[in-house]
Motif scaffolding. Structure first.
Motif, PDB file in Angstrom:
ATOM      1  N   PHE A  66     -41.364 -71.308   7.565  1.00 39.99           N
ATOM      2  CA  PHE A  66     -40.313 -71.144   8.574  1.00 39.99           C
ATOM      3  C   PHE A  66     -40.804 -70.137   9.601  1.00 39.99           C
ATOM      4  CE2 PHE A  66     -36.507 -69.295  10.383  1.00 39.99           C
ATOM      5  CZ  PHE A  66     -35.610 -70.344  10.476  1.00 39.99           C
ATOM      6  N   ARG A  67     -41.040 -70.590  10.830  1.00 43.62           N
ATOM      7  CA  ARG A  67     -41.530 -69.710  11.895  1.00 43.62           C
ATOM      8  C   ARG A  67     -40.342 -69.190  12.703  1.00 43.62           C
ATOM      9  NH1 ARG A  67     -46.959 -70.169  11.931  1.00 43.62           N
ATOM     10  NH2 ARG A  67     -47.819 -72.023  10.901  1.00 43.62           N
ATOM     11  N   VAL A  68     -40.153 -67.899  12.687  1.00 47.05           N
ATOM     12  CA  VAL A  68     -38.988 -67.273  13.316  1.00 47.05           C
ATOM     13  C   VAL A  68     -39.184 -67.199  14.832  1.00 47.05           C
ATOM     14  CG1 VAL A  68     -37.507 -65.248  13.402  1.00 47.05           C
ATOM     15  CG2 VAL A  68     -38.581 -65.930  11.233  1.00 47.05           C
ATOM     16  N   THR A  69     -38.241 -67.795  15.561  1.00 42.35           N
ATOM     17  CA  THR A  69     -38.297 -67.782  17.026  1.00 42.35           C
ATOM     18  C   THR A  69     -37.241 -66.857  17.640  1.00 42.35           C
ATOM     19  OG1 THR A  69     -36.855 -69.736  17.105  1.00 42.35           O
ATOM     20  CG2 THR A  69     -39.237 -70.121  17.127  1.00 42.35           C
ATOM     21  N   ALA A  70     -36.213 -66.529  16.873  1.00 40.49           N
ATOM     22  CA  ALA A  70     -35.162 -65.615  17.333  1.00 40.49           C
ATOM     23  C   ALA A  70     -34.433 -65.102  16.102  1.00 40.49           C
ATOM     24  CB  ALA A  70     -34.195 -66.317  18.285  1.00 40.49           C
ATOM     25  N   ALA A  71     -33.794 -63.945  16.212  1.00 40.60           N
ATOM     26  CA  ALA A  71     -33.071 -63.395  15.060  1.00 40.60           C
ATOM     27  C   ALA A  71     -32.041 -62.382  15.525  1.00 40.60           C
ATOM     28  CB  ALA A  71     -34.038 -62.752  14.075  1.00 40.60           C
ATOM     29  N   GLU A  72     -30.930 -62.324  14.787  1.00 35.02           N
ATOM     30  CA  GLU A  72     -29.900 -61.318  15.029  1.00 35.02           C
ATOM     31  C   GLU A  72     -29.561 -60.637  13.712  1.00 35.02           C
ATOM     32  OE1 GLU A  72     -28.353 -64.690  15.454  1.00 35.02           O
ATOM     33  OE2 GLU A  72     -29.562 -64.973  17.228  1.00 35.02           O
ATOM     34  N   GLY A  73     -29.237 -59.372  13.801  1.00 33.69           N
ATOM     35  CA  GLY A  73     -28.772 -58.646  12.626  1.00 33.69           C
ATOM     36  C   GLY A  73     -27.433 -58.009  12.915  1.00 33.69           C
ATOM     37  N   MET A  74     -26.502 -58.125  11.968  1.00 34.10           N
ATOM     38  CA  MET A  74     -25.200 -57.488  12.124  1.00 34.10           C
ATOM     39  C   MET A  74     -24.977 -56.534  10.957  1.00 34.10           C
ATOM     40  SD  MET A  74     -21.579 -59.136  13.147  1.00 34.10           S
ATOM     41  CE  MET A  74     -20.053 -58.203  13.252  1.00 34.10           C
ATOM     42  N   PHE A  75     -24.835 -55.255  11.304  1.00 32.15           N
ATOM     43  CA  PHE A  75     -24.626 -54.212  10.307  1.00 32.15           C
ATOM     44  C   PHE A  75     -23.255 -53.596  10.584  1.00 32.15           C
ATOM     45  CE2 PHE A  75     -29.036 -55.062  10.391  1.00 32.15           C
ATOM     46  CZ  PHE A  75     -29.561 -54.707   9.145  1.00 32.15           C
ATOM     47  N   LYS A  76     -22.220 -54.252  10.077  1.00 33.30           N
ATOM     48  CA  LYS A  76     -20.847 -53.817  10.329  1.00 33.30           C
ATOM     49  C   LYS A  76     -20.467 -52.796   9.262  1.00 33.30           C
ATOM     50  CE  LYS A  76     -16.151 -55.535  11.145  1.00 33.30           C
ATOM     51  NZ  LYS A  76     -15.508 -54.615  10.178  1.00 33.30           N
ATOM     52  N   LEU A  77     -20.653 -51.522   9.585  1.00 33.55           N
ATOM     53  CA  LEU A  77     -20.530 -50.459   8.595  1.00 33.55           C
ATOM     54  C   LEU A  77     -19.665 -49.305   9.108  1.00 33.55           C
ATOM     55  CD1 LEU A  77     -24.301 -50.474   7.540  1.00 33.55           C
ATOM     56  CD2 LEU A  77     -22.382 -51.484   6.275  1.00 33.55           C
ATOM     57  N   SER A  78     -18.582 -49.670   9.798  1.00 29.86           N
ATOM     58  CA  SER A  78     -17.602 -48.691  10.313  1.00 29.86           C
ATOM     59  C   SER A  78     -18.166 -47.773  11.389  1.00 29.86           C
ATOM     60  CB  SER A  78     -17.026 -47.846   9.167  1.00 29.86           C
ATOM     61  OG  SER A  78     -16.375 -48.652   8.204  1.00 29.86           O
ATOM     62  N   GLN A  79     -19.217 -48.242  12.104  1.00 29.94           N
ATOM     63  CA  GLN A  79     -19.798 -47.393  13.147  1.00 29.94           C
ATOM     64  C   GLN A  79     -18.831 -47.078  14.271  1.00 29.94           C
ATOM     65  OE1 GLN A  79     -21.116 -50.220  11.877  1.00 29.94           O
ATOM     66  NE2 GLN A  79     -23.330 -50.345  12.217  1.00 29.94           N
ATOM     67  N   GLU A  80     -17.838 -47.962  14.478  1.00 26.29           N
ATOM     68  CA  GLU A  80     -16.923 -47.758  15.601  1.00 26.29           C
ATOM     69  C   GLU A  80     -15.862 -46.694  15.297  1.00 26.29           C
ATOM     70  OE1 GLU A  80     -14.567 -50.444  12.970  1.00 26.29           O
ATOM     71  OE2 GLU A  80     -16.663 -49.984  13.372  1.00 26.29           O
ATOM     72  N   LYS A  81     -15.806 -46.226  14.068  1.00 26.65           N
ATOM     73  CA  LYS A  81     -14.804 -45.243  13.669  1.00 26.65           C
ATOM     74  C   LYS A  81     -15.305 -43.818  13.909  1.00 26.65           C
ATOM     75  CE  LYS A  81     -11.990 -48.373  12.031  1.00 26.65           C
ATOM     76  NZ  LYS A  81     -10.724 -48.680  12.763  1.00 26.65           N
ATOM     77  N   PRO A  82     -14.366 -42.878  14.125  1.00 28.09           N
ATOM     78  CA  PRO A  82     -14.762 -41.467  14.213  1.00 28.09           C
ATOM     79  C   PRO A  82     -15.476 -41.036  12.924  1.00 28.09           C
ATOM     80  CG  PRO A  82     -12.494 -41.770  14.943  1.00 28.09           C
ATOM     81  CD  PRO A  82     -12.927 -43.070  14.334  1.00 28.09           C
ATOM     82  N   ASP A  83     -16.300 -40.020  13.022  1.00 27.45           N
ATOM     83  CA  ASP A  83     -17.100 -39.591  11.876  1.00 27.45           C
ATOM     84  C   ASP A  83     -16.258 -39.251  10.648  1.00 27.45           C
ATOM     85  OD1 ASP A  83     -19.374 -39.937  13.343  1.00 27.45           O
ATOM     86  OD2 ASP A  83     -19.705 -37.809  13.760  1.00 27.45           O
ATOM     87  N   ASP A  84     -15.104 -38.598  10.864  1.00 24.51           N
ATOM     88  CA  ASP A  84     -14.296 -38.197   9.710  1.00 24.51           C
ATOM     89  C   ASP A  84     -13.731 -39.411   8.977  1.00 24.51           C
ATOM     90  OD1 ASP A  84     -12.665 -38.735  11.935  1.00 24.51           O
ATOM     91  OD2 ASP A  84     -11.040 -37.465  11.185  1.00 24.51           O
ATOM     92  N   ILE A  85     -13.330 -40.439   9.742  1.00 28.58           N
ATOM     93  CA  ILE A  85     -12.803 -41.650   9.099  1.00 28.58           C
ATOM     94  C   ILE A  85     -13.928 -42.403   8.404  1.00 28.58           C
ATOM     95  CG2 ILE A  85     -11.780 -43.909   9.535  1.00 28.58           C
ATOM     96  CD1 ILE A  85     -10.038 -42.658  11.642  1.00 28.58           C
ATOM     97  N   ARG A  86     -15.071 -42.485   9.050  1.00 28.41           N
ATOM     98  CA  ARG A  86     -16.210 -43.170   8.426  1.00 28.41           C
ATOM     99  C   ARG A  86     -16.613 -42.465   7.129  1.00 28.41           C
ATOM    100  NH1 ARG A  86     -21.953 -43.901   8.825  1.00 28.41           N
ATOM    101  NH2 ARG A  86     -22.471 -46.121   8.882  1.00 28.41           N
TER     102      ARG A  86
END
Length: 213
Positions: free
Chosen positions: A167-187
């Motif tokens: 399988f020859r990779v021509t494009a790729a996306e990664g999604m790391f949904k790990l509460s990054q959008e939250k303030p530090d204290d909530i995370r």
């Protein structure tokens, strides 16, 4: 895969880690009668460090195999466009973890999508090499160091039923949904709640949140 900016990998090594660590991927493509999808073992075939792009995977080659009796194998053609999905840790996030109100529940997860072209391999030695490499890879990273030598004659007997591919990779996306959008204290509260959970999947997400900061 739609990836909001907050959830993009902060480093190409993140996506490479998922591909190396998951092992089992979902191969998806189009068949004559509609979409086809098969879970199959997939390993790096080229040096992943040579890849480019946000995920560090573009230009690399992966190898996998599935059962030749699977209709999906029969539908594969040289150069077909396909998708490999590598699913990492995931778990439900309860609003109680936030410690604030109002709040809404969500799901934290990791996923890497590799787009590319399929190249079916001939039976015999090309397929055997994929099988041997798969065993070596898994035994080194998650196995017990099992020596396959005595079982190679058995491998020879079953290899006609195995469909291996590159399988020859021509494009790729990664999604790391790990509460990054939250303030530090909530995370931090989410992290602590998951780390103290009785569910292994929740603890895996907590470890992933800490690993990728």
């Amino acid at each position: 895969m739609f990836v909001p900016d907050a959830y993009r990998p902060g480093d190409p090594g993140w996506a490479r880690d998922v591909v190396r660590g998951q092992g089992l991927a979902l191969l998806a493509g189009n068949g004559a009668d509609g979409p086809l999808a098969t879970h199959c073992p997939v390993i790096p075939w080229s040096d992943l460090e040579s890849g480019t792009g946000e995920t560090g995977l573009v230009g690399t080659v992966l190898a996998g195999h599935l059962n030749r009796s699977n209709p999906h194998w029969s539908a594969l053609r040289e150069g077909d466009r396909a998708l490999l999905v590598f699913a990492g840790p995931n778990t439900y996030i309860s609003p109680t973890h936030y410690g604030v109100s109002p709040a809404s529940p969500t799901w934290n997860f990791v996923s890497v999508h590799a787009h590319g072209t399929i190249h079916p391999l001939e039976s015999g030695e090309p397929t055997m090499e994929v099988i041997r490499s798969t065993v070596r890879t898994y035994e080194e990273h998650i196995g017990t160091g099992w020596d396959m030598t005595a079982s190679l004659p058995y491998f020879e007997k079953i290899v006609p039923g195995v469909g291996a591919f590159l399988f020859r990779v021509t494009a790729a996306e990664g999604m790391f949904k790990l509460s990054q959008e939250k303030p530090d204290d909530i995370r931090d509260r989410v992290d602590s709640a998951l780390a103290g959970s009785t569910e292994e999947r929740a603890r895996e997400v907590a470890a992933t949140m800490r690993r990728y900061g």
